[in-house]
Write a protein that holds these residues in place. Sequence first.
Motif, short mmCIF file in Angstrom:
data_model
loop_
_atom_site.label_atom_id
_atom_site.label_comp_id
_atom_site.label_asym_id
_atom_site.label_seq_id
_atom_site.Cartn_x
_atom_site.Cartn_y
_atom_site.Cartn_z
N MET A 30 0.85 -1.18 0.00
CA MET A 30 0.00 0.00 0.00
C MET A 30 0.89 1.23 0.00
O MET A 30 1.84 1.32 0.77
CB MET A 30 -0.91 0.01 1.23
N GLU A 34 -2.75 5.22 -2.32
CA GLU A 34 -3.76 4.19 -2.13
C GLU A 34 -4.40 4.28 -0.75
O GLU A 34 -5.61 4.11 -0.61
CB GLU A 34 -3.10 2.81 -2.31
N ALA A 35 -3.60 4.59 0.26
CA ALA A 35 -4.14 4.74 1.61
C ALA A 35 -5.13 5.89 1.67
O ALA A 35 -6.20 5.78 2.30
CB ALA A 35 -3.01 4.95 2.61
N HIS A 36 -4.81 6.99 1.01
CA HIS A 36 -5.74 8.13 1.00
C HIS A 36 -7.02 7.80 0.25
O HIS A 36 -8.12 8.17 0.69
CB HIS A 36 -5.05 9.34 0.38
N LEU A 38 -8.42 4.84 -0.10
CA LEU A 38 -9.23 3.94 0.72
C LEU A 38 -9.84 4.68 1.91
O LEU A 38 -10.98 4.39 2.30
CB LEU A 38 -8.35 2.78 1.21
N ALA A 39 -9.10 5.62 2.48
CA ALA A 39 -9.63 6.37 3.62
C ALA A 39 -10.81 7.23 3.20
O ALA A 39 -11.77 7.41 3.97
CB ALA A 39 -8.53 7.23 4.23
N ASP A 43 -13.25 5.83 5.94
CA ASP A 43 -13.06 6.48 7.23
C ASP A 43 -14.41 6.84 7.85
O ASP A 43 -15.27 7.47 7.21
CB ASP A 43 -12.22 7.75 7.06
N VAL A 147 -4.23 10.72 7.42
CA VAL A 147 -3.69 9.56 6.69
C VAL A 147 -2.19 9.71 6.50
O VAL A 147 -1.42 8.75 6.69
CB VAL A 147 -4.41 9.39 5.34
N TYR A 151 0.50 7.17 8.07
CA TYR A 151 1.35 6.41 7.14
C TYR A 151 2.83 6.63 7.48
O TYR A 151 3.61 5.66 7.57
CB TYR A 151 1.06 6.85 5.71
N GLU A 221 -4.95 1.16 9.59
CA GLU A 221 -6.01 0.24 9.17
C GLU A 221 -7.39 0.80 9.52
O GLU A 221 -8.35 0.63 8.75
CB GLU A 221 -5.80 -1.11 9.86
N THR A 224 -8.14 3.35 6.74
CA THR A 224 -8.31 2.84 5.38
C THR A 224 -9.32 1.70 5.29
O THR A 224 -9.86 1.44 4.21
CB THR A 224 -6.97 2.36 4.82
#
Length: 272
Positions: A30, A34-36, A38-39, A43, A147, A151, A221, A224
């Motif tokens: 990740m 990608e984390a942003h 998904l968040a 979230d 995020v 991260y 986690e 995300t």
Amino acid sequence: MLTPLLAPLVRRPLPWLLWALLAAPAAHGMGLAEAHRLALQNDATLRAARAAADVQRERLPLAQAQLLPNVALGASRVYNDLSRTASDFLGRPQRIDEQYPSYNATLSIRQPLYRPALRAGVEQARSVVADAEAVLAAETNRLAERVTAAYLEALLNQDQLELVLKQQQVALRQLDAAEKAWRVGTGIRTDIDEIQARLDLLRADELRARQAHDMARRQLENLTGVSASTLWPLAPERLVLEPPQPSTLAEWQAAAEANSPELAALRARRDA
């Protein structure tokens, strides 16, 4: 839908600068982008802000509906069954029975021509909606910051854990060398005890590092909604530093006053 005033801030949140630091993606990993992404989908805080904004958006059409014509249509059907007694021209009583249906239909239209309170309610609803949109934009920007912080914290704790493990390997080699020197008579016992004590401290540091690493991964986690086996490392060489544009503080202050979602929300509440 975000207003044109707030859209630039949402389109260019904080992580866009840091995403330039990311190295090539690893398999099943990740990255910050990608984390942003998904968040934004998962979230809980942002989803609650979206739901609150959806509720406030309904106030405007409700207020506007008060200015529209009110049309009412009614219809009825009645069956009449009447009996009456009357005298004929000779004065004799005569019974008369009548059965017949009757119908009625009404159509009414009411249109407010001068209702200042209703028009003020529409303007107030516009301000409430603008407030909700600004709050949502601010929460979206805060999510980008959260995020990014989570991260980078996870990467930092991962590096710290790896450092402690490598320090343990060095201490184990030193302990092995000290024990061999002791056995052949060239070493002293205090060297072994000092290295063993340092190794015990490193094991305690490992436990703390693992706990911090697990906590940081869980925090990411929670934002995300997914658990990644690998986080992509950063590549500082990909970050090209450029002078800020505009170059004066006054211009940045003016831009912040014009585009800040927090200030936009306060202005909307004042107007409401």
